[in-house]
Design a protein around this motif. Structure first.
Motif, short mmCIF file in Angstrom:
data_model
loop_
_atom_site.label_atom_id
_atom_site.label_comp_id
_atom_site.label_asym_id
_atom_site.label_seq_id
_atom_site.Cartn_x
_atom_site.Cartn_y
_atom_site.Cartn_z
N ALA A 1 -48.74 33.93 -4.47
CA ALA A 1 -49.94 34.53 -3.88
C ALA A 1 -50.51 35.60 -4.81
CB ALA A 1 -49.59 35.12 -2.53
N HIS A 2 -49.62 36.28 -5.55
CA HIS A 2 -50.10 37.36 -6.42
C HIS A 2 -50.74 36.84 -7.71
CE1 HIS A 2 -45.86 36.66 -7.53
NE2 HIS A 2 -46.28 36.86 -8.76
N ARG A 3 -50.56 35.56 -8.01
CA ARG A 3 -51.18 34.99 -9.22
C ARG A 3 -51.79 33.62 -8.87
NH1 ARG A 3 -52.39 38.17 -13.25
NH2 ARG A 3 -52.63 36.30 -14.51
N PRO A 4 -52.77 33.58 -8.00
CA PRO A 4 -53.33 32.28 -7.62
C PRO A 4 -54.05 31.63 -8.81
CG PRO A 4 -54.67 34.04 -6.72
CD PRO A 4 -53.48 34.70 -7.38
N ALA A 5 -53.99 30.32 -8.89
CA ALA A 5 -54.67 29.59 -9.97
C ALA A 5 -55.29 28.34 -9.37
CB ALA A 5 -53.68 29.24 -11.07
N PRO A 6 -56.35 28.52 -8.55
CA PRO A 6 -56.91 27.39 -7.80
C PRO A 6 -57.45 26.28 -8.70
CG PRO A 6 -58.31 29.34 -7.62
CD PRO A 6 -57.05 29.78 -8.28
N ASP A 7 -57.70 26.61 -9.97
CA ASP A 7 -58.25 25.60 -10.89
C ASP A 7 -57.17 25.00 -11.78
OD1 ASP A 7 -57.72 27.95 -12.19
OD2 ASP A 7 -59.48 27.89 -13.48
N TYR A 8 -55.90 25.10 -11.36
CA TYR A 8 -54.83 24.60 -12.22
C TYR A 8 -54.41 23.19 -11.77
CZ TYR A 8 -50.87 25.37 -15.43
OH TYR A 8 -49.98 25.32 -16.47
N PHE A 9 -54.74 22.22 -12.60
CA PHE A 9 -54.42 20.82 -12.31
C PHE A 9 -53.70 20.23 -13.52
CE2 PHE A 9 -57.42 21.82 -9.15
CZ PHE A 9 -57.25 20.93 -8.10
N GLN A 10 -53.04 19.11 -13.33
CA GLN A 10 -52.42 18.41 -14.46
C GLN A 10 -53.23 17.15 -14.73
OE1 GLN A 10 -47.90 18.23 -14.41
NE2 GLN A 10 -48.36 18.49 -12.26
N THR A 11 -53.91 17.13 -15.86
CA THR A 11 -54.70 15.94 -16.20
C THR A 11 -53.83 14.88 -16.85
OG1 THR A 11 -55.21 16.72 -18.42
CG2 THR A 11 -56.75 17.33 -16.65
N GLU B 1 -57.21 6.73 -17.47
CA GLU B 1 -56.53 6.08 -16.35
C GLU B 1 -55.33 6.88 -15.85
OE1 GLU B 1 -55.68 2.07 -17.52
OE2 GLU B 1 -57.78 1.74 -18.05
N ARG B 2 -55.13 8.05 -16.40
CA ARG B 2 -54.01 8.90 -15.95
C ARG B 2 -54.51 9.76 -14.79
NH1 ARG B 2 -51.72 10.93 -21.88
NH2 ARG B 2 -51.95 8.92 -22.91
N LYS B 3 -54.02 9.49 -13.63
CA LYS B 3 -54.53 10.17 -12.44
C LYS B 3 -54.06 11.62 -12.41
CE LYS B 3 -54.68 9.66 -7.40
NZ LYS B 3 -56.10 10.00 -7.30
N LEU B 4 -55.01 12.53 -12.30
CA LEU B 4 -54.59 13.94 -12.30
C LEU B 4 -54.07 14.33 -10.92
CD1 LEU B 4 -56.69 16.01 -10.74
CD2 LEU B 4 -58.01 15.78 -12.80
N ILE B 5 -53.23 15.35 -10.91
CA ILE B 5 -52.75 15.90 -9.64
C ILE B 5 -52.82 17.42 -9.73
CG2 ILE B 5 -51.22 13.98 -9.00
CD1 ILE B 5 -48.85 15.69 -9.95
N ILE B 6 -52.70 18.04 -8.58
CA ILE B 6 -52.69 19.50 -8.56
C ILE B 6 -51.43 19.98 -9.28
CG2 ILE B 6 -51.47 19.72 -6.34
CD1 ILE B 6 -53.51 21.98 -5.69
N ASN B 7 -51.56 21.07 -10.01
CA ASN B 7 -50.38 21.64 -10.64
C ASN B 7 -49.62 22.46 -9.60
OD1 ASN B 7 -48.72 23.66 -12.08
ND2 ASN B 7 -49.64 22.76 -13.90
N ARG B 8 -48.33 22.29 -9.50
CA ARG B 8 -47.58 22.96 -8.43
C ARG B 8 -47.64 24.48 -8.57
NH1 ARG B 8 -42.10 23.27 -7.30
NH2 ARG B 8 -42.82 25.34 -6.78
N TRP B 9 -48.00 24.98 -9.76
CA TRP B 9 -48.09 26.44 -9.94
C TRP B 9 -49.46 26.95 -9.49
CZ3 TRP B 9 -43.55 28.40 -10.41
CH2 TRP B 9 -42.53 27.66 -11.03
N ASN B 10 -50.34 26.03 -9.10
CA ASN B 10 -51.69 26.35 -8.64
C ASN B 10 -51.64 27.40 -7.52
OD1 ASN B 10 -53.96 25.98 -6.77
ND2 ASN B 10 -54.62 24.34 -8.12
N SER B 11 -50.75 27.21 -6.58
CA SER B 11 -50.74 28.09 -5.41
C SER B 11 -49.35 28.67 -5.16
CB SER B 11 -51.17 27.29 -4.18
OG SER B 11 -50.32 26.16 -4.07
N GLU B 12 -48.46 28.60 -6.16
CA GLU B 12 -47.07 29.00 -5.93
C GLU B 12 -46.93 30.49 -5.60
OE1 GLU B 12 -44.60 26.86 -5.83
OE2 GLU B 12 -42.98 28.31 -5.56
#
Ligand code: AHR
Length: 664
Positions: A284-294, A271-282
């Motif tokens: 440009a030189h280290r993109p992490a499109p699959d980085y979420f906080q579960t 029941e813990r709603k996941l959100i995108i991790n703010r470091w996901n796209s922070e």
């Protein structure tokens, strides 16, 4: 005769000069200058660099609930009935049914038509692969719903080379309209750091699947759905005085919608709603499109971790402002009540009895006793009048209801300049318990600032929390930064200044803490990991040396002219006594490229021991780094040091940090 006399004078003058140049350190072991706060030397935890999801949170399945922005991210569907990647009959469909659960609306629907094992399956790639250990049990769990025939799930762990290294069959036991939970376990027969997990479906009919989860059984304390034990052990080995969580900028969020909201991280995991991790796209030189906080690692687990490793919990909450480097959203003052209520409720969650609203949530999660929270941070790296105005509202409400809780305020993102001066002055005028200072600077800065706290008011009721520091071998946020010996040595020099000023600084932590070698966004970091290993950096060993030798009271150690050693002859020093273990602990940094012979004159010892233990971190090459592939190049080496009656001669190695422990 005259010639001899002149020679004698010359010899005497030389001796006098030599005496003046002698590098004598005088320690007064029975003169206490201040008390070391029990909170000294702690940990800064943030879900950055795959620190939580993909890191310490031991879940191996990425996107287990299909709630990432792209529902099948991390998964691939395999079907023998696919034509050029398109699946006939849409055997696997993502269903989005918000009325199922607001927090976890998506699941997959698997429809089979007399499928054999191997004709339809899904494969999860893990977080840059999965670290699998030979002989270890893996615990699988799933949420399912099947109304018709029985479908078999063949579970397999696949090595990087593509061989099956573990397998079992899961037979969903129940049929019916509702969702069921199922579990099974299996043992791996090979070690692999880049494994994948595959489910083959067999049968005729359909089944709905959600929360597909796989955990190793060797989690910290063997907790189901728990944390990676090796990573927690690295933290415990620092004997931290506190642990700050959950960050960092992650507290603020890119905008307010992605701020950290602790209430959404407690209760049942599904029941813990996941959100995108703010470091996901922070970056440009280290993109992490699959980085979420579960939020599988949520506030309950953070408190539990703090308790496990004997550290005081220091949660930091959003102050009603999102990151000012990003969206810079601000909640109007008149709309701040919910944010303040979150802070009040957090204290109840941590400390309230189990009949209180939030204390009950904690008790239901398994901890009826309070966590004994004593401090709380409001805002991370926020600044300006907007921050102070909001902080004042939090402070008024929190002090009214919980006057014993100590508040931590931010002095922004730099330890100097107008932003810092304004915040530092304002928070001190408001008698806030701690001001949080951050230092991401080059090594020269750390060497030069060993004196930083010598001039701070030691009688002020506001103490310093040196909350984030790390020597930058290149520059802040540069991907070229290295955890090399130069940065660690400069931190050691700076930390002698912090230790000497225990009356001013009550908490200190390096940041960031963890980074995955294949999933990082920010460097340098204290501890690097891959899917199977933990690598302490030279910086870790420096931090650990201070933390595990923090003592209970500061005693003076002076150098030539009775001054603290703050860089004269490239030497830095501090000293503490530990009243519990009856030890005197001296820390010495030699930042010179050559060895330096010093004389240690220790006065006021209770006994006259003949030996001491000396632990040295050293490399003549300032570029030295540790690597994950090999045993650490730089690590502490311990030897016995013979003590002389009066002055003991100690040779400090080139570029070294030495801790001398004398039992008295
Ligand atoms: O430690 C990395 C980041 O540095 C933190 O999230 C933030 O507080 C600081 O700017």
């Amino acid at each position: 005769m005259k010639k001899n006399f002149l020679l004698l004078i010359a010899a005497l003058l030389t001796l006098q000069l030599l005496a003046q140049n002698k590098k004598i350190f005088t320690v007064k072991a029975n003169t206490i200058t201040s008390t070391v706060a029990p909170t000294m030397w702690g940990i800064f935890f943030e879900d950055i660099n795959m620190g939580a999801d993909g890191g310490i949170y031991a879940e191996l399945i990425k996107n287990r609930s299909f709630e990432f922005t792209k529902a099948l991210m991390g998964w691939t569907v395999t079907s023998t009935q696919s034509i050029q990647g398109f699946y006939l009959g849409s055997e696997i469909t993502v269903v989005n049914q918000p009325d199922k659960a607001l927090t976890n609306p998506r699941y997959i629907h698997v429809a089979l038509n007399q499928h054999q094992k191997g004709s339809l399956g899904v494969t999860n790639e893990g977080f840059r692969g999965m670290g699998i250990k030979k002989g270890l049990r893996y615990d699988f769990s799933i949420s399912y719903r099947q109304q018709t025939a029985q479908i078999k799930l063949h579970l397999e762990l696949i090595s990087e080379k593509g061989t099956v290294i573990a397998s079992t069959v899961f037979l969903p036991a129940k049929k019916g309209a509702g969702w069921q939970n199922g579990t099974t376990s299996f043992i791996a027969n090979e070690t692999d750091s880049k494994a994948k997990f595959r489910i083959w479906f067999e049968g005729d009919g359909s089944i709905d699947l959600d929360m597909i989860s796989l955990f190793p059984s060797d989690t910290w304390k063997g907790r189901k759905g728990g944390m990676r034990a090796d990573m927690v052990e690295a933290l415990a080995a620092m004997k931290p005085g506190f642990i700050r969580f959950p960050g960092g900028c992650i507290v603020e969020g890119h905008d307010l919608s992605t701020r950290y909201q602790w209430k959404k991280t407690v209760g049942p995991v599904e029941e813990r709603k996941l959100i995108i991790n703010r470091w996901n796209s922070e970056f440009a030189h280290r993109p992490a499109p699959d980085y979420f906080q579960t939020f599988g690692l949520g506030f309950y687990e953070y408190f539990q971790l703090a308790e496990d490793i004997g550290a005081a919990a220091l949660p930091i909450l959003n102050c009603g402002m999102s990151c000012q480097f990003n969206a810079a959203e601000t909640v109007p003052l008149e709309a701040l009540d919910n944010y303040i209520q979150d802070a009040l409720d957090l204290i109840e969650f941590a400390n309230g009895d189990s009949t209180s609203t939030w204390g009950k949530v904690r008790a239901q999660m398994g901890h009826p006793l309070p966590f004994n929270l004593t401090m709380l941070g409001v805002g991370n790296e926020n600044w300006g009048t907007q921050y102070i105005e909001r902080f004042q509202l939090f402070q008024a409400a929190l002090q009214k209801k919980y006057p014993a809780i100590k508040l931590v305020g931010s002095t922004g993102f730099m330890p100097m300049g107008d932003v810092f001066d304004y915040l530092n002055k304002s928070l001190r005028n408001m008698q806030v318990s701690f001001v949080d200072e951050h230092f991401y600077n080059r090594p020269e800065w750390f060497f030069a600032n060993a004196t930083r706290y010598d001039s701070y008011d030691r009688n002020s009721t506001t103490k310093v929390f040196a909350g984030e520091y790390a020597g930058q071998s290149d520059r802040m946020v540069s991907p070229e930064n290295k955890n090399n010996w130069l940065t660690a040595l400069s931190e050691a020099a700076f930390l002698t200044g912090i230790e000497r000023n225990a009356a001013v600084v009550n908490m200190a932590s390096y940041a960031p803490l963890f980074a995955h070698i294949d999933g990082w966004q920010w460097t340098p970091n204290l501890i690097w990991v891959d899917n199977l290993n933990v690598m302490p950096t030279p910086n870790y060993y420096v931090q650990q040396a201070f933390a595990t030798n923090k003592g209970t009271h500061v005693v003076p150690i002076t150098y030539k002219n009775n001054q603290p050693a703050t860089g004269q002859d490239s030497l830095y020093a501090s000293a503490v006594i530990d009243k519990i273990n009856n030890t005197l602990i001296i820390k010495l940094v030699n930042a010179a490229p050559q060895p330096q012979q010093i004389l240690l004159n220790v006065e006021g010892l209770k006994k006259k021991p003949t030996t001491a233990i000396s632990t040295v971190l050293q490399s003549s090459n300032l570029e030295t780094v540790n690597t994950i592939a090999a045993p650490p190049a730089l690590h502490p080496l311990t030897e016995t040091l013979a003590l002389q009656k009066n002055n003991t001669t100690v040779t400090l190695k080139p570029y070294s940090f030495t801790v001398i422990k004398i039992q008295q």
